[in-house]
Design a protein around this motif. Sequence first.
Motif, PDB file in Angstrom:
ATOM      1  N   ILE A   1       0.818  -1.247   0.016  1.00  9.68           N
ATOM      2  CA  ILE A   1      -0.037   0.012  -0.079  1.00  9.68           C
ATOM      3  C   ILE A   1       0.804   1.336   0.047  1.00  9.68           C
ATOM      4  CG2 ILE A   1      -1.684  -1.325   1.384  1.00  9.68           C
ATOM      5  CD1 ILE A   1      -1.106   0.537   3.726  1.00  9.68           C
TER       6      ILE A   1
ATOM      7  N   GLU B   1      -0.269   7.254   1.997  1.00  7.96           N
ATOM      8  CA  GLU B   1      -1.490   8.072   2.057  1.00  7.96           C
ATOM      9  C   GLU B   1      -2.620   7.203   2.446  1.00  7.96           C
ATOM     10  OE1 GLU B   1       1.461  10.159  -0.663  1.00  7.96           O
ATOM     11  OE2 GLU B   1       0.788   7.921  -0.327  1.00  7.96           O
ATOM     12  N   SER B   2      -2.434   5.691   2.152  1.00 12.00           N
ATOM     13  CA  SER B   2      -3.613   4.781   2.646  1.00 12.00           C
ATOM     14  C   SER B   2      -3.711   4.831   4.111  1.00 12.00           C
ATOM     15  CB  SER B   2      -3.424   3.530   1.807  1.00 12.00           C
ATOM     16  OG  SER B   2      -3.748   3.637   0.301  1.00 12.00           O
TER      17      SER B   2
ATOM     18  N   GLU C   1      -4.997   7.661   5.700  1.00 16.17           N
ATOM     19  CA  GLU C   1      -6.394   7.841   5.712  1.00 16.17           C
ATOM     20  C   GLU C   1      -7.149   6.972   6.510  1.00 16.17           C
ATOM     21  OE1 GLU C   1      -9.211   9.264   3.979  1.00 16.17           O
ATOM     22  OE2 GLU C   1      -7.756  10.735   3.980  1.00 16.17           O
TER      23      GLU C   1
ATOM     24  N   LYS D   1     -10.577   4.816   6.953  1.00 13.12           N
ATOM     25  CA  LYS D   1     -10.930   4.117   5.370  1.00 13.12           C
ATOM     26  C   LYS D   1     -10.176   2.926   5.355  1.00 13.12           C
ATOM     27  CE  LYS D   1     -10.665   5.282   0.466  1.00 13.12           C
ATOM     28  NZ  LYS D   1     -10.108   6.224  -0.472  1.00 13.12           N
TER      29      LYS D   1
ATOM     30  N   LEU E   1      -8.301  -0.833   4.699  1.00 13.19           N
ATOM     31  CA  LEU E   1      -7.429  -1.232   3.873  1.00 13.19           C
ATOM     32  C   LEU E   1      -7.523  -2.325   3.141  1.00 13.19           C
ATOM     33  CD1 LEU E   1      -4.159  -0.355   6.624  1.00 13.19           C
ATOM     34  CD2 LEU E   1      -4.990   1.106   4.333  1.00 13.19           C
TER      35      LEU E   1
END
Length: 313
Positions: free
Chosen positions: A45, A48-49, A52, A58, A60
Amino acid sequence: MQQLTIITYHYVRPIKNSNFPRIKGLEFELFKNQINYLQKNYKIIEMESLIEFAKNKKPLPNNPCLLTFDDGYKDHYLYVFPELKKRGIQGSFFSVASTVLEKKILDVNKIHFILAKEPNTKSIIENIRKLIDKYNKTQSHNLDSFDNYWKKYGIANKLDTKETVFVKRILQHGLPEMIRLELCNFLFERYVGKDQEIFAKELYMSNKEIKEMLKSNMYFGSHGHNHPWLNTLSKKLQLEEIEKGLNFLNKIGSSTNNWVMNYPYGAYNSDTLEILKQKGCCIGLTMRTAVAQLIEDNFLELPRFRTNDFPTN
């Protein structure tokens, strides 16, 4: 339960036929093999993920993995960056500001290359003993005896012999700062024998190279200005160090909104965490070895694995 595997890399280069074949790093060919393994078994990943997830939960993907690269070595620009770019993978990089802005060699790197150049560690230790004895004879510093330093720091671990651990610890933090600096410079000149500014330019990424990587979607977070053991500094000095690291992120054009701190040596304390919260830090990366449990763990204290925890063939 959301888990994340974070892996940390340092030297990644063709090692065997280099000028420093004894440097402890990962052969570039083995790095490529390891990335093959990780792509097959994990979903790599972007930073930024993770940010988030930390801020907005948010989700994964399944089996997420994050690649981190410490200290800003030229290796990362010459070898790692092209390989990741070719594969469409993001790496998260953490340069030390002073190595880029001031062309300074970190003491930790001087120690690595001294040890890599001189196979007889006892020779290095003997030079350390002589300097400690010299200072004790002049009584110009309040030093302990060499034997007591040896008892305190000459303790083997799973990665290094007691001799190697002693050299690292006595030169990293065991002696007063001024003496450590003098001794590191003396040993670097004696065993490596290269102009430090030239060596620094060869060892670390430049401002231009970092900006090129940022434009290609690589992530850059903070690894401080001088790479100190933060837990040995006063709160005031920690604040100065962290602010200088943030200033560097601004200079290279990396985001300082919900930014990421990578603790030098993995060292921090409650003062560090308090300052980071005040400065809007979102993620803190430690050197504790474990899978990150993103529901349970403090996001400012996420653990990471070392590269040798994963297959390379």
